[in-house]
Design an enzyme around this catalytic site. Sequence first.
Site, mmCIF file in Angstrom:
data_model
loop_
_atom_site.group_PDB
_atom_site.id
_atom_site.type_symbol
_atom_site.label_atom_id
_atom_site.label_comp_id
_atom_site.label_asym_id
_atom_site.label_seq_id
_atom_site.Cartn_x
_atom_site.Cartn_y
_atom_site.Cartn_z
ATOM 1 N N CYS A 91 1.885 -6.067 16.261
ATOM 2 C CA CYS A 91 1.190 -5.106 16.993
ATOM 3 C C CYS A 91 -0.161 -5.624 16.803
ATOM 4 C CB CYS A 91 1.268 -3.621 16.558
ATOM 5 S SG CYS A 91 2.807 -2.961 16.752
ATOM 6 N N CYS A 150 -2.975 -3.577 14.439
ATOM 7 C CA CYS A 150 -2.642 -3.248 13.208
ATOM 8 C C CYS A 150 -2.911 -4.274 12.229
ATOM 9 C CB CYS A 150 -1.021 -2.808 13.221
ATOM 10 S SG CYS A 150 -0.475 -2.400 11.481
ATOM 11 N N GLU A 197 0.799 -1.314 -0.092
ATOM 12 C CA GLU A 197 0.047 0.200 -0.029
ATOM 13 C C GLU A 197 0.958 1.397 0.048
ATOM 14 O OE1 GLU A 197 -3.741 -1.784 2.621
ATOM 15 O OE2 GLU A 197 -2.385 -0.220 3.512
ATOM 16 N N CYS A 255 4.395 -7.669 7.893
ATOM 17 C CA CYS A 255 5.365 -7.104 8.844
ATOM 18 C C CYS A 255 5.375 -8.216 10.159
ATOM 19 C CB CYS A 255 4.450 -5.786 9.638
ATOM 20 S SG CYS A 255 5.416 -5.117 10.930
ATOM 21 N N CYS A 273 2.950 8.486 2.019
ATOM 22 C CA CYS A 273 3.206 7.513 3.021
ATOM 23 C C CYS A 273 3.251 6.073 2.356
ATOM 24 C CB CYS A 273 1.899 7.235 3.975
ATOM 25 S SG CYS A 273 2.182 5.884 5.327
ATOM 26 N N CYS A 285 -3.681 1.360 8.210
ATOM 27 C CA CYS A 285 -2.386 0.706 7.432
ATOM 28 C C CYS A 285 -2.697 -0.658 7.225
ATOM 29 C CB CYS A 285 -1.273 1.202 8.466
ATOM 30 S SG CYS A 285 0.339 0.454 7.450
#
Length: 366
Positions: free
Chosen positions: A133, A136, A109, A129, A122, A353
């Site tokens: 977290c 997220c 993205e 990832c 961004c 995100c």
Amino acid sequence: MEIVQTAVRRASSGGQPPSLPSVYSLTLDEWKEWLAAQGEKPFRATQIYEWLYEKRVTDFAEMTNLPKRLREQLAASFSITTLKTIVKQTSKDGTIKFLFELHDGYSIETVLMRHNYGNSVCVTTQVGCRIGCTFCASTLGGLKRHLEAGEIVAQVVHVQKALDETNERVSSIVVMGIGEPFDNYDALIKFLRIVNHPKGLNIGARHITVSTSGIIPKIYQFADEGMQINFAISLHAPTNELRTKLMPINKAYPLPKLMEAVRYYIEKTGRRVTFEYGLFGGVNDQLEHAEQLAELLKGLKCHVNLIPVNYVPERNYVRTPRNQIFAFERALKKHGINVTIRREHGHDIDAACGQLRAKERKEETR
């Protein structure tokens, strides 16, 4: 509300790095070294940079002031990274979110945000990832692979080409998309040097912000780089115990040690640190949390960016009520903490995100 979506067929997924390195992955000095090895003059490096970043060509054949032999060598040695738009969402506030497909079928993205002071992009640094977290969407499905520097640069180039149609330019960059930037440190640093270079995309260092969830050794390393890049910490909790619940990385890099690294960064660079603090209803948004946060940051050269979180279907967190957000802000200001509430962008599209990728690429994010 206007949501524009453009869909294309997906390429086969492989997950392997490209056979040729990205042409956007080389710094100007690296181009000079490569050209010297080919028996070419160093000034050709500047010409290549001009073709890539000023004229933004997508074919080596278009680099007409280079000798034909050199153009052939370039084509045999490098790929001009192109990103295929899978989905493009346009919000009523002007925010544009791109879901791009990479050469191996994976997706990332990139977001264009419009401010009264200019256009901000961004960028993403990894496919997925591994930080984990709990709030997220980026971490759904884990880490697939790192992006090479050129794949990060290509995101900015792609958005700039879109802005060329209206004679606008990218004025700032935030490295806060999918992935943990410091987990892909070497590619990140190359990216920063390329987009900051006057012959590259010429984005001023003070108009670039890098955010980390807190990989402590890299914070020390970043402080020693001597770059004037803005630096942000994804904090999200004022105590070690609560931060561990929200961000598992806190087990490896606990809050007290993180704050030591932040103090080193401030002392070494003289620069202010921004602390990003997402507000999650009933979790970290009470006045007692504001008091704890003020105590944690007391005396630091810093700024707190309060973030009203976007709802993510795969996660259980809810948005903090508006009046409570303002109460939290007032509590911090009472203690002399510099604080703002982040303006929301793209609330009517998949703004969080990793959210668009999670929706469109379920096979990547299981």
